[in-house]
Design an enzyme around this catalytic site. Structure first.
Site, PDB file in Angstrom:
ATOM      1  N   CYS A 186       0.757  -1.282   0.040  1.00  0.00           N
ATOM      2  CA  CYS A 186       0.132  -0.072   0.174  1.00  0.00           C
ATOM      3  C   CYS A 186       0.699   1.028   0.047  1.00  0.00           C
ATOM      4  CB  CYS A 186      -0.745   0.050   1.283  1.00  0.00           C
ATOM      5  SG  CYS A 186      -2.032   1.425   1.302  1.00  0.00           S
ATOM      6  N   CYS A 223      -0.599   4.115   2.182  1.00  0.00           N
ATOM      7  CA  CYS A 223      -0.098   3.771   3.765  1.00  0.00           C
ATOM      8  C   CYS A 223       1.392   4.131   3.901  1.00  0.00           C
ATOM      9  CB  CYS A 223      -0.461   2.534   3.942  1.00  0.00           C
ATOM     10  SG  CYS A 223      -2.095   1.864   3.442  1.00  0.00           S
ATOM     11  N   ASP A 224       2.458   3.579   3.397  1.00  0.00           N
ATOM     12  CA  ASP A 224       3.515   3.651   3.523  1.00  0.00           C
ATOM     13  C   ASP A 224       4.768   4.556   2.888  1.00  0.00           C
ATOM     14  OD1 ASP A 224       3.034   1.761   5.582  1.00  0.00           O
ATOM     15  OD2 ASP A 224       2.950   0.053   4.084  1.00  0.00           O
TER      16      ASP A 224
HETATM   17  C1  LIG Z   1       0.919  -4.285   5.017  1.00  0.00           C
HETATM   18  C2  LIG Z   1      -0.475  -3.181   5.223  1.00  0.00           C
HETATM   19  C3  LIG Z   1      -0.227  -2.102   5.764  1.00  0.00           C
HETATM   20  C4  LIG Z   1      -1.184  -1.346   5.659  1.00  0.00           C
HETATM   21  N1  LIG Z   1      -1.141   0.173   6.160  1.00  0.00           N
HETATM   22  C5  LIG Z   1      -2.231   0.870   6.323  1.00  0.00           C
HETATM   23  C6  LIG Z   1      -2.136   2.137   6.743  1.00  0.00           C
HETATM   24  O1  LIG Z   1      -0.878   2.375   7.509  1.00  0.00           O
HETATM   25  N2  LIG Z   1      -2.901   3.090   6.829  1.00  0.00           N
HETATM   26  C7  LIG Z   1      -4.276   2.681   6.383  1.00  0.00           C
HETATM   27  O2  LIG Z   1      -5.256   3.333   6.533  1.00  0.00           O
HETATM   28  N3  LIG Z   1      -4.430   1.555   5.763  1.00  0.00           N
HETATM   29  C8  LIG Z   1      -3.319   0.517   5.761  1.00  0.00           C
HETATM   30  N4  LIG Z   1      -3.561  -0.685   5.334  1.00  0.00           N
HETATM   31  C9  LIG Z   1      -4.922  -0.963   4.592  1.00  0.00           C
HETATM   32  C10 LIG Z   1      -5.935  -1.361   5.583  1.00  0.00           C
HETATM   33  O3  LIG Z   1      -5.402  -2.602   6.450  1.00  0.00           O
HETATM   34  C11 LIG Z   1      -7.066  -2.115   4.777  1.00  0.00           C
HETATM   35  O4  LIG Z   1      -7.531  -0.903   3.978  1.00  0.00           O
HETATM   36  C12 LIG Z   1      -8.093  -2.282   6.020  1.00  0.00           C
HETATM   37  O5  LIG Z   1      -7.507  -3.348   6.815  1.00  0.00           O
HETATM   38  C13 LIG Z   1      -9.337  -3.005   5.332  1.00  0.00           C
HETATM   39  O6  LIG Z   1     -10.258  -3.303   6.429  1.00  0.00           O
HETATM   40  P1  LIG Z   1     -11.327  -4.513   6.236  1.00  0.00           P
HETATM   41  O7  LIG Z   1     -12.005  -4.735   7.540  1.00  0.00           O
HETATM   42  O8  LIG Z   1     -12.192  -4.048   5.228  1.00  0.00           O
HETATM   43  O9  LIG Z   1     -10.550  -5.771   5.732  1.00  0.00           O
HETATM   44  P2  LIG Z   1      -9.524  -6.686   6.464  1.00  0.00           P
HETATM   45  O10 LIG Z   1      -8.432  -5.826   7.275  1.00  0.00           O
HETATM   46  O11 LIG Z   1      -8.635  -7.239   5.219  1.00  0.00           O
HETATM   47  O12 LIG Z   1     -10.172  -7.769   7.435  1.00  0.00           O
HETATM   48  C14 LIG Z   1     -10.891  -8.950   6.622  1.00  0.00           C
HETATM   49  C15 LIG Z   1     -11.160  -9.668   7.923  1.00  0.00           C
HETATM   50  O13 LIG Z   1     -12.131 -10.680   7.213  1.00  0.00           O
HETATM   51  C16 LIG Z   1     -11.821 -11.913   7.543  1.00  0.00           C
HETATM   52  N5  LIG Z   1     -12.283 -13.246   6.546  1.00  0.00           N
HETATM   53  C17 LIG Z   1     -11.655 -13.221   5.407  1.00  0.00           C
HETATM   54  N6  LIG Z   1     -12.569 -14.199   4.828  1.00  0.00           N
HETATM   55  C18 LIG Z   1     -13.301 -14.752   5.551  1.00  0.00           C
HETATM   56  C19 LIG Z   1     -14.200 -15.617   5.801  1.00  0.00           C
HETATM   57  N7  LIG Z   1     -14.393 -16.540   4.547  1.00  0.00           N
HETATM   58  N8  LIG Z   1     -14.931 -16.013   7.091  1.00  0.00           N
HETATM   59  C20 LIG Z   1     -14.598 -15.300   7.971  1.00  0.00           C
HETATM   60  N9  LIG Z   1     -13.823 -14.168   7.904  1.00  0.00           N
HETATM   61  C21 LIG Z   1     -13.279 -13.868   7.010  1.00  0.00           C
HETATM   62  C22 LIG Z   1     -10.370 -12.112   7.791  1.00  0.00           C
HETATM   63  O14 LIG Z   1      -9.947 -12.939   8.689  1.00  0.00           O
HETATM   64  C23 LIG Z   1     -10.289 -10.575   8.398  1.00  0.00           C
HETATM   65  O15 LIG Z   1     -10.560 -10.560   9.833  1.00  0.00           O
HETATM   66  C24 LIG Z   1      -2.585  -1.524   5.142  1.00  0.00           C
HETATM   67  C25 LIG Z   1      -2.780  -2.784   4.534  1.00  0.00           C
HETATM   68  C26 LIG Z   1      -1.368  -3.617   4.460  1.00  0.00           C
HETATM   69  C27 LIG Z   1      -1.654  -4.985   4.018  1.00  0.00           C
END
Ligand SMILES: Cc1cc2nc3c(=O)[nH]c(=O)nc-3n(C[C@H](O)[C@H](O)[C@H](O)COP(=O)(O)OP(=O)(O)OC[C@H]3O[C@@H](n4cnc5c(N)ncnc54)[C@H](O)[C@@H]3O)c2cc1C
Length: 308
Positions: free
Chosen positions: A131, A134-135
């Site tokens: 990302c 983010c970084d």
């Molecule tokens: C390395 C990295 C660094 C980042 N740094 C930043 C930052 O500094 N600032 C920022 O704003 N954003 C950052 N991001 C982006 C941010 O993390 C994401 O936008 C955010 O986490 C999205 O949230 P979400 O809840 O939609 O999904 P996710 O965080 O992807 O969570 C998805 C969840 O769904 C669950 N899941 C998936 N499939 C299933 C299933 N079949 N059954 C049950 N559960 C399931 C997973 O286990 C997980 O708990 C970063 C991302 C990464 C990878």
């Protein structure tokens, strides 16, 4: 019988849990394979409002989880393997367990595609990133690499050139999937150097806990080389975690859930939030914001049916 089941415990799912918990709906959250979601695997988060000195991703997510628990959210481990959305209450299956729910919030996120190297996995959050938004700020004055050949790789390389002293665009082929306009813009950027056709073989140095260089192999000459860089951005796409919803909820051509009027899917009572329905912003704060929207939408849905 649950009022609300939330699939996923990233920032979208946890925010939905805080809101539905405070609305007295006693949400059940299914963790999936990655409890805490993507933030659980990163290090410093500097752009989530409210933390002037930044906060470690795992700490931020842990705080959200405790906040949700405080308002009565129940957490279940395991991943959803099947859903029956043909009638209400919906049936949600995780392995041997089936849960019934009046409303469902899907917050299962999208997983970044990786190259598949062990070193890459170990250095995520320690110099390897998926990302740029983010970084990028951490790359000030450094030489870095972006891996990929599509529009997002070009976009990320251009964005990162604002901070980095040099950006290598590394791609395994000489041809790019990116649009001509993006390729031209990237080639015109003096800070960006194209390296093709090269394959990334290794990222070092895991033993030092940070990125120092990458080993590349030229796909035509088979010659190996070492490229000193302090950061590597993998920009080869994301896969939304929507397999169990195929044929049941509307998706775009890449598998992202389609929402309308806020967080609504095509099935009344099923809502979607976070990266699973957003391939554009992909930020913790936007995921949290849409988790809040899904919670309020679910609450209104249940209230209108006097279900709670
Ligand atoms: C390395 C990295 C660094 C980042 N740094 C930043 C930052 O500094 N600032 C920022 O704003 N954003 C950052 N991001 C982006 C941010 O993390 C994401 O936008 C955010 O986490 C999205 O949230 P979400 O809840 O939609 O999904 P996710 O965080 O992807 O969570 C998805 C969840 O769904 C669950 N899941 C998936 N499939 C299933 C299933 N079949 N059954 C049950 N559960 C399931 C997973 O286990 C997980 O708990 C970063 C991302 C990464 C990878």
């Amino acid at each position: 019988m649950n009022n609300v089941v939330i699939i996923g415990s990233g920032c979208a799912g946890l925010t939905a849990a805080i809101y539905t918990g405070r609305a007295n709906l006693k949400p059940m959250v299914i963790d999936g394979h990655e409890p805490g979601g993507q933030l659980a695997i990163t290090t410093m988060v500097e752009n989530f409002p409210g933390f002037p000195d930044g906060i470690l991703g795992p700490n931020l997510i842990d705080n959200m989880r405790k906040q949700a628990q405080r308002f009565g959210a129940e957490f279940k481990s395991g991943a959803i393997t099947d859903v029956d959305l043909s009638k209400r209450p919906f049936k949600i299956t995780a392995g041997n367990e089936t849960h019934e729910t009046r409303a469902l919030i899907v917050a299962s996120g999208a997983t970044a595609r990786l190259l598949g190297l062990e070193s890459e996995r170990k250095l995520i959050g320690y110099g390897v990133s998926t990302c740029a938004t983010c970084d990028g700020y951490f790359c000030r004055g450094k030489d870095i690499a972006v891996v990929g050949g599509g529009d997002s790789a070009m976009e990320e390389a251009n964005f990162l050139s604002r901070f980095a002293s040099k950006v290598y665009l590394v791609h395994r082929r000489n041809e790019f999937r990116a649009s001509k306009i993006m390729i031209d813009r990237t080639r015109a950027n003096e800070k960006i150097q194209f390296l093709t056709p090269v394959v990334v073989e290794e990222i070092s140095d895991v033993s030092k806990g940070g990125v120092e260089n990458m080993t590349l192999r030229n796909a035509e000459t088979n010659q190996a080389s070492t490229l000193p860089v302090s950061g590597i951005f993998i920009a080869i796409g994301h896969v939304p975690n929507t397999k169990v919803f195929r044929g049941k909820l509307d998706m775009d051509e890449n598998g992202y859930l389609i929402t309308r009027y806020g967080s609504q899917t095509k099935i009344p009572g099923v809502f979607a939030a976070g990266d699973v329905q957003d391939h554009h912003y992909r930020q913790a704060v936007t995921a949290a914001g849409s988790g809040c929207m899904a919670a309020i939408d679910a609450e209104k849905f249940l209230e209108m049916r006097s279900a709670v």
